[in-house]
Design an enzyme around this catalytic site. Structure first.
Site, PDB file in Angstrom:
ATOM      1  N   SER A 320       1.014  -1.362   0.104  1.00 45.54           N
ATOM      2  CA  SER A 320      -0.044   0.365  -0.064  1.00 45.54           C
ATOM      3  C   SER A 320       0.789   1.472   0.148  1.00 45.54           C
ATOM      4  O   SER A 320       1.836   1.629   0.678  1.00 45.54           O
ATOM      5  CB  SER A 320      -1.102  -0.251   1.318  1.00 45.54           C
ATOM      6  OG  SER A 320      -1.381  -1.065   1.569  1.00 45.54           O
ATOM      7  N   HIS A 406      -7.101  -0.195   6.545  1.00 46.64           N
ATOM      8  CA  HIS A 406      -7.311  -1.631   6.837  1.00 46.64           C
ATOM      9  C   HIS A 406      -7.125  -1.476   8.655  1.00 46.64           C
ATOM     10  O   HIS A 406      -7.980  -2.548   8.181  1.00 46.64           O
ATOM     11  CB  HIS A 406      -5.580  -1.324   5.614  1.00 46.64           C
ATOM     12  CG  HIS A 406      -5.582  -1.466   4.415  1.00 46.64           C
ATOM     13  ND1 HIS A 406      -5.924  -2.644   2.988  1.00 46.64           N
ATOM     14  CD2 HIS A 406      -5.035  -0.839   3.138  1.00 46.64           C
ATOM     15  CE1 HIS A 406      -6.223  -2.284   2.377  1.00 46.64           C
ATOM     16  NE2 HIS A 406      -5.945  -1.017   1.972  1.00 46.64           N
TER      17      HIS A 406
END
Length: 468
Positions: A320, A406
């Site tokens: 990410s 997340h």
């Protein structure tokens, strides 16, 4: 390319409503030469709200109204919507009268009836037109795009905020997760759908059809949510690489060749050898659905499907970006330069000062490769501290939006990757730093509850060590 397919989508929508518009039911709604544009709109809206005739008549009038609206430029659309909101909104006199009656009522049953009346009175008449569009061909897509326009016009048309919120309420109900369908997208999917993937990719731009083909190779997966009312439009999609070990560099992950062994975790190996699924891009495809979250459901559904299809996978992890890092650092350095209190530990301020020369639109070192070891250590230290401690004051959630997403889903901050994105945009965003969030299935619910309830962030020992 995106402009081409967007134009084509708009043409298809106009065409889908042309036949309904041209029916005998609505042919009389044409604009008289002596009639002003505002008067014409007023008449069209009133006719739609009058409810004369049956369902076919109502659909025809809604199609005529929508078709004419689509032909307007942005200024015309805003003028139309202001008229819709201002003249066909809530009857405030009726609301005030009901509230007065409620205050005077001394019987619970009477108050309950008045409360029911009040709920009805608070529904603006124009909402029935929005619901009518829902039944038209591609009408759901029309309303999603309309909210996208309203969000884009927030600053220049604040008077339309009520319409935007009303649309969000309707769309949130229509796009409940129970109505969504998860589908895998492959190289054999319709070309029109593949074209939309290229246009909608928001994290790592798809450079060409060859690039897209590589991302849909046998050792890759792409899944998207679809809605029955928009069967040809992905709502949100995720790209997955099946590799051996946790990947740490996005360029190697995306550009890997089919013959790569994948033993270092950065190249895609064969599906049979893969032990890890790397989620490396999640893109919201519809601007009009902003704030209506189903990304968390997408990841969990995809993990479940991958477990069923490829039971030999042992790890589910992301690679990410860290989009808020440079923004946060800029704010702290600006406050320090002005002599303002940052509330940061002295060691963090010192590390920020050491990185000061790298800040600005054109830093002297244009890539992580040109950074010295001391600066590299400082950036890794600051990145770890930022992910674990930088919070949004209004909510107490993680400052970084990707981290918040997340962590809310129950992931753990697993590993930081120096030079994870060595391109200029990666440098400008986070000095090339990327992060792996690990979805350890037995701990997902506990991690989620700890983060949402107590603000506790799950983190690996390797990331904790960077703070010592």
């Amino acid at each position: 390319m995106s402009q081409t397919f967007l134009d084509r989508t708009l043409d298809n929508l106009r065409g889908a409503w042309r036949e309904l518009r041209d029916s005998s039911v609505v042919r009389s709604l044409g604009r008289d030469e002596n009639q002003s544009r505002q008067e014409h709109w007023r008449r069209q809206i009133a006719d739609c709200l009058a409810g004369r005739g049956g369902a076919v008549s109502a659909r025809g009038r809604a199609a005529a109204l929508g078709h004419d609206f689509l032909r307007l430029d942005d200024d015309g659309k805003r003028a139309f919507l202001h008229l819709l909101v201002n003249e066909f909104g809530i009857d405030r006199d009726r609301v005030a009268a009901i509230m007065t009656d409620w205050d005077m009522a001394d019987d619970l049953a009477e108050r309950a009836l008045l409360e029911s009346e009040l709920r009805d009175a608070l529904v603006p008449p124009f909402r029935s037109i929005l619901k009518e569009f829902n039944s038209l061909p591609q009408g759901v897509k029309f309303l999603v795009d309309l909210r996208g326009d309203l969000l884009r016009w927030r600053k220049e048309a604040p008077g339309l905020a009520m319409l935007e919120r009303d649309l969000k309420t309707l769309l949130a109900a229509w796009f409940d997760i129970g109505f969504l369908e998860l589908e895998r997208i492959t190289w054999n999917s319709p070309a029109s759908l593949l074209e939309k993937l290229i246009a909608y990719e928001a994290v790592h731009a798809i450079q060409s059809w060859d690039d897209l083909k590589r991302r849909l190779a046998p050792d890759r997966r792409c899944f998207a949510f679809f809605h029955p009312g928009m069967p040809d439009e992905p709502l949100i999609f995720v790209e997955v690489a099946l590799v051996n070990g946790i990947a740490g560099n996005i360029d190697k992950l995306i550009q890997a060749d089919d013959d790569d062994e994948g033993h270092d975790g950065d190249n895609a190996g064969s599906v049979e050898r893969a032990d890890t699924a790397i989620f490396y891009s999640i893109s919201n495809a519809q601007a009009g659905l902003a704030g209506i979250s189903f990304g968390d459901f997408l990841i969990k559904r995809v993990v479940s499907q991958l477990q069923r299809d490829l039971p030999h996978l042992k790890q589910f992890c992301t690679l990410s970006p860290i989009p808020g890092l440079r923004t946060w650092m800029d704010r702290q350095l600006d406050a320090m330069a002005k002599g303002a209190e940052t509330g940061l530990p002295k060691v963090i301020e010192a590390a920020l000062n050491d990185c000061d020369e790298l800040m600005g639109p054109k830093p002297p070192a244009q890539s992580p490769d040109a950074v010295g070891e001391r600066t590299k250590t400082n950036i890794e230290f600051l990145t770890a501290w930022y992910l674990l401690n930088a919070k949004r004051p209004e909510t107490g959630s993680a400052f970084d939006p990707v981290a918040h997403f997340h962590l809310s889903n129950g992931a753990r901050i697993e590993r930081l990757n120096w030079n994870g994105n060595g391109k200029l945009d990666g440098w400008a965003q986070s000095f090339g730093m990327m992060v792996n969030y690990l979805y350890h299935l037995p701990m997902i619910e506990k991690n989620h509850e700890n983060y949402v309830g107590q603000g506790e962030i799950a983190v690996s020992s390797s990331v904790k060590r960077l703070l010592r």
